[in-house]
Motif scaffolding. Structure first.
Motif, PDB file in Angstrom:
ATOM      1  N   PRO A  63      34.854  45.210 -25.906  1.00  0.00           N
ATOM      2  CA  PRO A  63      34.427  43.855 -25.589  1.00  0.00           C
ATOM      3  C   PRO A  63      35.675  42.846 -26.506  1.00  0.00           C
ATOM      4  O   PRO A  63      36.091  43.422 -27.702  1.00  0.00           O
ATOM      5  CB  PRO A  63      33.011  43.616 -26.661  1.00  0.00           C
ATOM      6  CG  PRO A  63      32.524  45.212 -26.269  1.00  0.00           C
ATOM      7  CD  PRO A  63      33.580  45.878 -26.230  1.00  0.00           C
ATOM      8  N   ILE A  75      40.162  40.241 -16.587  1.00  0.00           N
ATOM      9  CA  ILE A  75      39.064  41.501 -16.825  1.00  0.00           C
ATOM     10  C   ILE A  75      40.138  42.958 -16.642  1.00  0.00           C
ATOM     11  O   ILE A  75      40.078  43.555 -17.452  1.00  0.00           O
ATOM     12  CB  ILE A  75      38.107  41.565 -15.750  1.00  0.00           C
ATOM     13  CG1 ILE A  75      37.306  40.214 -15.901  1.00  0.00           C
ATOM     14  CG2 ILE A  75      37.194  42.757 -16.119  1.00  0.00           C
ATOM     15  CD1 ILE A  75      36.147  40.060 -14.872  1.00  0.00           C
ATOM     16  N   HIS A  87      40.666  45.575 -19.379  1.00  0.00           N
ATOM     17  CA  HIS A  87      40.326  46.819 -19.485  1.00  0.00           C
ATOM     18  C   HIS A  87      41.395  48.075 -19.132  1.00  0.00           C
ATOM     19  O   HIS A  87      41.255  49.209 -19.335  1.00  0.00           O
ATOM     20  CB  HIS A  87      39.309  46.926 -18.217  1.00  0.00           C
ATOM     21  CG  HIS A  87      38.131  46.436 -18.558  1.00  0.00           C
ATOM     22  ND1 HIS A  87      37.030  46.352 -17.423  1.00  0.00           N
ATOM     23  CD2 HIS A  87      37.577  45.754 -19.511  1.00  0.00           C
ATOM     24  CE1 HIS A  87      36.038  45.613 -17.804  1.00  0.00           C
ATOM     25  NE2 HIS A  87      36.213  45.251 -19.209  1.00  0.00           N
ATOM     26  N   ASN A 147      32.236  37.680 -23.253  1.00  0.00           N
ATOM     27  CA  ASN A 147      31.903  39.171 -22.873  1.00  0.00           C
ATOM     28  C   ASN A 147      30.588  39.013 -21.746  1.00  0.00           C
ATOM     29  O   ASN A 147      30.738  39.665 -20.927  1.00  0.00           O
ATOM     30  CB  ASN A 147      31.466  39.843 -24.177  1.00  0.00           C
ATOM     31  CG  ASN A 147      32.590  40.305 -24.814  1.00  0.00           C
ATOM     32  OD1 ASN A 147      33.701  40.826 -24.456  1.00  0.00           O
ATOM     33  ND2 ASN A 147      32.587  39.912 -26.142  1.00  0.00           N
ATOM     34  N   GLU A 148      29.635  38.020 -21.932  1.00  0.00           N
ATOM     35  CA  GLU A 148      28.654  37.921 -21.048  1.00  0.00           C
ATOM     36  C   GLU A 148      29.052  37.447 -19.598  1.00  0.00           C
ATOM     37  O   GLU A 148      28.760  37.773 -18.526  1.00  0.00           O
ATOM     38  CB  GLU A 148      27.432  36.918 -21.631  1.00  0.00           C
ATOM     39  CG  GLU A 148      26.919  37.441 -22.768  1.00  0.00           C
ATOM     40  CD  GLU A 148      27.576  37.199 -24.172  1.00  0.00           C
ATOM     41  OE1 GLU A 148      27.030  37.641 -25.228  1.00  0.00           O
ATOM     42  OE2 GLU A 148      28.845  36.880 -23.974  1.00  0.00           O
ATOM     43  N   SER A 149      29.998  36.493 -19.729  1.00  0.00           N
ATOM     44  CA  SER A 149      30.775  35.973 -18.749  1.00  0.00           C
ATOM     45  C   SER A 149      31.529  37.035 -17.614  1.00  0.00           C
ATOM     46  O   SER A 149      31.304  37.153 -16.507  1.00  0.00           O
ATOM     47  CB  SER A 149      31.574  34.828 -19.255  1.00  0.00           C
ATOM     48  OG  SER A 149      30.999  33.628 -19.725  1.00  0.00           O
ATOM     49  N   ILE A 150      32.284  37.878 -18.617  1.00  0.00           N
ATOM     50  CA  ILE A 150      32.963  39.101 -17.892  1.00  0.00           C
ATOM     51  C   ILE A 150      31.977  39.774 -17.112  1.00  0.00           C
ATOM     52  O   ILE A 150      32.038  40.261 -15.931  1.00  0.00           O
ATOM     53  CB  ILE A 150      33.899  39.822 -18.876  1.00  0.00           C
ATOM     54  CG1 ILE A 150      34.902  39.116 -19.243  1.00  0.00           C
ATOM     55  CG2 ILE A 150      34.030  41.131 -18.103  1.00  0.00           C
ATOM     56  CD1 ILE A 150      35.534  39.582 -20.423  1.00  0.00           C
ATOM     57  N   ASP A 151      30.764  39.967 -17.669  1.00  0.00           N
ATOM     58  CA  ASP A 151      29.595  40.969 -17.029  1.00  0.00           C
ATOM     59  C   ASP A 151      29.080  40.161 -15.854  1.00  0.00           C
ATOM     60  O   ASP A 151      28.760  40.725 -14.814  1.00  0.00           O
ATOM     61  CB  ASP A 151      28.506  41.257 -17.853  1.00  0.00           C
ATOM     62  CG  ASP A 151      28.896  42.181 -19.248  1.00  0.00           C
ATOM     63  OD1 ASP A 151      29.940  42.875 -18.761  1.00  0.00           O
ATOM     64  OD2 ASP A 151      28.279  42.046 -20.304  1.00  0.00           O
ATOM     65  N   GLU A 152      29.069  38.942 -15.950  1.00  0.00           N
ATOM     66  CA  GLU A 152      28.359  38.009 -14.860  1.00  0.00           C
ATOM     67  C   GLU A 152      29.512  38.493 -13.562  1.00  0.00           C
ATOM     68  O   GLU A 152      29.171  38.498 -12.266  1.00  0.00           O
ATOM     69  CB  GLU A 152      28.339  36.710 -15.113  1.00  0.00           C
ATOM     70  CG  GLU A 152      27.373  36.282 -15.819  1.00  0.00           C
ATOM     71  CD  GLU A 152      27.146  34.659 -16.100  1.00  0.00           C
ATOM     72  OE1 GLU A 152      26.759  34.112 -14.989  1.00  0.00           O
ATOM     73  OE2 GLU A 152      27.713  34.128 -17.215  1.00  0.00           O
ATOM     74  N   LEU A 185      31.607  40.737 -13.044  1.00  0.00           N
ATOM     75  CA  LEU A 185      31.551  42.238 -12.545  1.00  0.00           C
ATOM     76  C   LEU A 185      30.320  42.573 -11.757  1.00  0.00           C
ATOM     77  O   LEU A 185      30.336  43.565 -10.801  1.00  0.00           O
ATOM     78  CB  LEU A 185      31.626  42.965 -13.618  1.00  0.00           C
ATOM     79  CG  LEU A 185      33.108  43.274 -14.339  1.00  0.00           C
ATOM     80  CD1 LEU A 185      33.055  44.035 -15.691  1.00  0.00           C
ATOM     81  CD2 LEU A 185      34.346  43.630 -13.498  1.00  0.00           C
ATOM     82  N   ARG A 186      29.366  41.851 -12.170  1.00  0.00           N
ATOM     83  CA  ARG A 186      27.912  41.954 -11.204  1.00  0.00           C
ATOM     84  C   ARG A 186      28.147  41.311  -9.846  1.00  0.00           C
ATOM     85  O   ARG A 186      27.248  41.206  -9.026  1.00  0.00           O
ATOM     86  CB  ARG A 186      26.734  41.476 -12.139  1.00  0.00           C
ATOM     87  CG  ARG A 186      26.513  42.498 -13.198  1.00  0.00           C
ATOM     88  CD  ARG A 186      25.085  42.021 -13.762  1.00  0.00           C
ATOM     89  NE  ARG A 186      24.801  40.740 -14.314  1.00  0.00           N
ATOM     90  CZ  ARG A 186      24.958  40.216 -15.358  1.00  0.00           C
ATOM     91  NH1 ARG A 186      25.514  41.096 -16.395  1.00  0.00           N
ATOM     92  NH2 ARG A 186      24.932  39.048 -15.576  1.00  0.00           N
TER      93      ARG A 186
END
Length: 340
Positions: free
Chosen positions: A12, A42, A46, A317-322, A324-325
């Motif tokens: 993260p 992203i 990564h 970090n939450e935005s990156i997860d959004e 990726l989902r």
């Protein structure tokens, strides 16, 4: 200043306090208003690609803000002027590519948020010659996605040599795809939008797509062939299978323009069909300074609409997860607190 920093690849990002950077010769310091979240950021964080960035670094190549300080030798920009800082942070200006209008292929280029610190910060440095002035009637939040998602798809359509009345397939309707649909319509094309979510297919239709293809339940190639096949297919979905699907829907002489960069995978190109049908597979990466100037001109003239959602940098970090989902309708833009 605050910055979101990649300390280690794959971990993260960390919000840190850093000293304000001082511009060197030919540079400016930009007080950022907005910075878009691109899938490339992203991949950078990564370490997905063969050439990896070196931590610690600040990602982000859709930074837009106000010039705060001029380095030695900078005379064409002014303090207080709004500029955008794109992926092409700097090119040599002397090689064959730079001199022939293909500065994006310069082998000496430095990429923002990859080879130097980018826009996930309250302030950043930019090379003044590559900091693009933003028209007065274009907000920072609109300009941020245009700085990469816009100029990248605009350039891809140029590479495809799209002409009026042609059929253009846009595979992947999101941050890039929603703009690609609009540029194809501006070019006079009939547009087929391909995606796997209802929201994005509805968005494509709202933005002018003439045909929508749901890749979950429809054969993409067969659907395109019902309309004679695509003259050009712009591959934006980060999925190798999506490249093959849209490639199968080209008409004779059609062009597959590859833009998305999946972390892994390869495109299987059928040699017999490619030769017999005279199709082309082309790579297209971002756009030049002139391309970005044209993208801003189109938006300032009311020809395009940018769909975005804002987030604070603390939610990086939450935005990156959004993303990726696949939960984001189009683009996330970080609000960096200086207006917009």
């Amino acid at each position: 200043m605050k910055a979101a920093v990649v300390r280690r690849l794959g971990e993260p990002l960390v919000i840190e306090e850093r000293p304000d950077p001082e511009p060197g010769p030919g540079q400016v310091r930009v007080r950022l208003e907005a910075s878009g979240l691109c899938h490339t950021d992203i991949h950078a964080a990564h370490g997905d690609w063969p050439v990896r960035p070196d931590p610690p670094f600040v990602p982000g190549h859709e930074g837009v803000g106000l010039v705060e300080s001029l380095g030695p030798g900078v005379t064409h920009l002014a303090v207080g002027q709004r500029v955008a800082v794109p992926w092409l942070g700097k090119a040599c200006g002397r090689c064959e590519h730079c001199l022939s209008g293909w500065e994006t292929l310069c082998e000496q280029q430095i990429n923002t948020g990859y080879g130097c610190d980018g826009g996930y910060a309250e302030k950043m440095l930019a090379w003044a010659d590559f900091a693009q002035p933003v028209p007065e009637n274009v907000s920072a939040f609109e300009a941020a996605p245009l700085t990469c998602a816009g100029v990248t798809t605009y350039k891809a359509l140029k590479v495809a040599q799209v002409r009026p009345a042609q059929l253009v397939a846009v595979s992947g309707i999101g941050g890039l795809g929603h703009l690609a649909v609009q540029y194809a319509k501006i070019a006079g094309a009939t547009v087929a939008a391909v995606d796997v979510t209802d929201d994005k297919l509805h968005l494509a239709a709202e933005l002018g797509a003439d045909i929508v293809i749901d890749a979950r339940s429809q054969d993409v190639g067969a659907e395109l062939k019902k309309h004679g096949g695509a003259h050009a297919a712009i591959a934006l979905a980060v999925n190798p299978a999506a490249f093959e699907a849209v490639n199968s829907g080209l008409r004779r002489g059609g062009k597959l323009v590859m833009v998305a960069l999946p972390a892994h995978g390869a495109l299987r190109v059928p040699i017999f069909d490619t030769v017999l049908n005279g199709t082309s597979v082309i790579g297209s990466i971002v756009g030049t300074r002139q391309d970005l100037a044209e993208v801003f001109q189109l938006h300032a003239a009311g020809r395009t609409k940018v769909i975005y959602e804002t987030r604070p940098l603390s939610a990086v970090n939450e935005s990156i997860d959004e993303v990726l989902r696949g939960d984001v309708k189009a683009r996330i833009v970080f609000d960096l607190g200086a207006g917009g």
